[in-house]
Design an enzyme around this catalytic site. Structure first.
Site, short mmCIF file in Angstrom:
data_model
loop_
_atom_site.label_atom_id
_atom_site.label_comp_id
_atom_site.label_asym_id
_atom_site.label_seq_id
_atom_site.Cartn_x
_atom_site.Cartn_y
_atom_site.Cartn_z
N HIS A 165 -36.62 84.77 17.99
CA HIS A 165 -37.89 84.04 17.94
C HIS A 165 -37.80 82.80 17.06
O HIS A 165 -38.40 81.78 17.35
CB HIS A 165 -39.03 84.95 17.44
CG HIS A 165 -39.00 85.21 15.97
ND1 HIS A 165 -38.12 86.09 15.39
CD2 HIS A 165 -39.72 84.66 14.97
CE1 HIS A 165 -38.31 86.08 14.08
NE2 HIS A 165 -39.27 85.23 13.80
N ARG A 171 -35.50 79.57 -2.13
CA ARG A 171 -35.83 78.18 -1.82
C ARG A 171 -37.32 77.89 -1.98
O ARG A 171 -37.77 76.80 -1.64
CB ARG A 171 -35.36 77.86 -0.40
CG ARG A 171 -33.84 77.81 -0.33
CD ARG A 171 -33.29 78.10 1.05
NE ARG A 171 -31.83 78.05 1.07
CZ ARG A 171 -31.03 79.02 0.67
NH1 ARG A 171 -31.52 80.14 0.18
NH2 ARG A 171 -29.72 78.88 0.71
#
Length: 159
Positions: free
Chosen positions: A97, A136
């Site tokens: 996906h 991150r």
């Protein structure tokens, strides 16, 4: 250079344009909000740190990263918005996906930017794991939201 070897919160800041009168919108995907909220806050904090007025930074939510393109278009078409920062996170997981979503979002944001001739910044994390996303989003590799905000500021300097 991969972000595994770079801190996303360290960047060159010489010759940044004056953004004190610029208006920004930060479009935030609600999906993976434990990641997208710190990314969005990083972007907002960085904009303010480098001269944006807090009142000139709007934060808007869309359900997921796929909806960032349309949400960005809604605001990019407004004459009083100078730059759009799209914040999202699509984690690889067990299916493909992410390939479809990331490709669609990258293309959609590019199209919106070119259509409205203003910066529309891709602040979407595309990690393999949740831990990589955390790293991150203010973790050991800095904050992609900081980097997205600096990119918006620098792109405004091109005009």
């Amino acid at each position: 250079m991969s972000s595994a070897h770079k801190n996303l919160s360290i960047f060159k800041t010489e010759n940044l344009p004056d953004i004190s009168w610029k208006k920004f919108v930060v479009i935030v995907a609600e999906w993976n909000d434990d990641i997208t909220e710190p990314l969005a806050q990083g972007a907002i904090d960085t904009l303010v740190k480098y001269g944006a007025k807090e009142s000139n930074v709007l934060k808007v939510y869309v359900p997921g990263s796929f909806e960032l393109s349309y949400g960005s278009q809604v605001y990019a078409q407004k004459a009083d918005i100078d730059a759009v920062i799209a914040i999202g996170c699509v984690i690889q997981g067990e299916t493909k996906h992410n390939d479809y979503i990331n490709h669609a979002v990258a293309g959609g944001l590019t199209e919106v930017s070119l259509k409205y001739n203003k910066p529309v910044i891709f602040g979407v994390l595309t990690p393999n794991t949740h831990q990589q996303a955390l790293d991150r989003a203010g973790g050991i590799h800095g904050n992609k939201g900081d980097e997205a905000a600096i990119t918006a500021i620098k792109m405004l300097g091109l005009a």
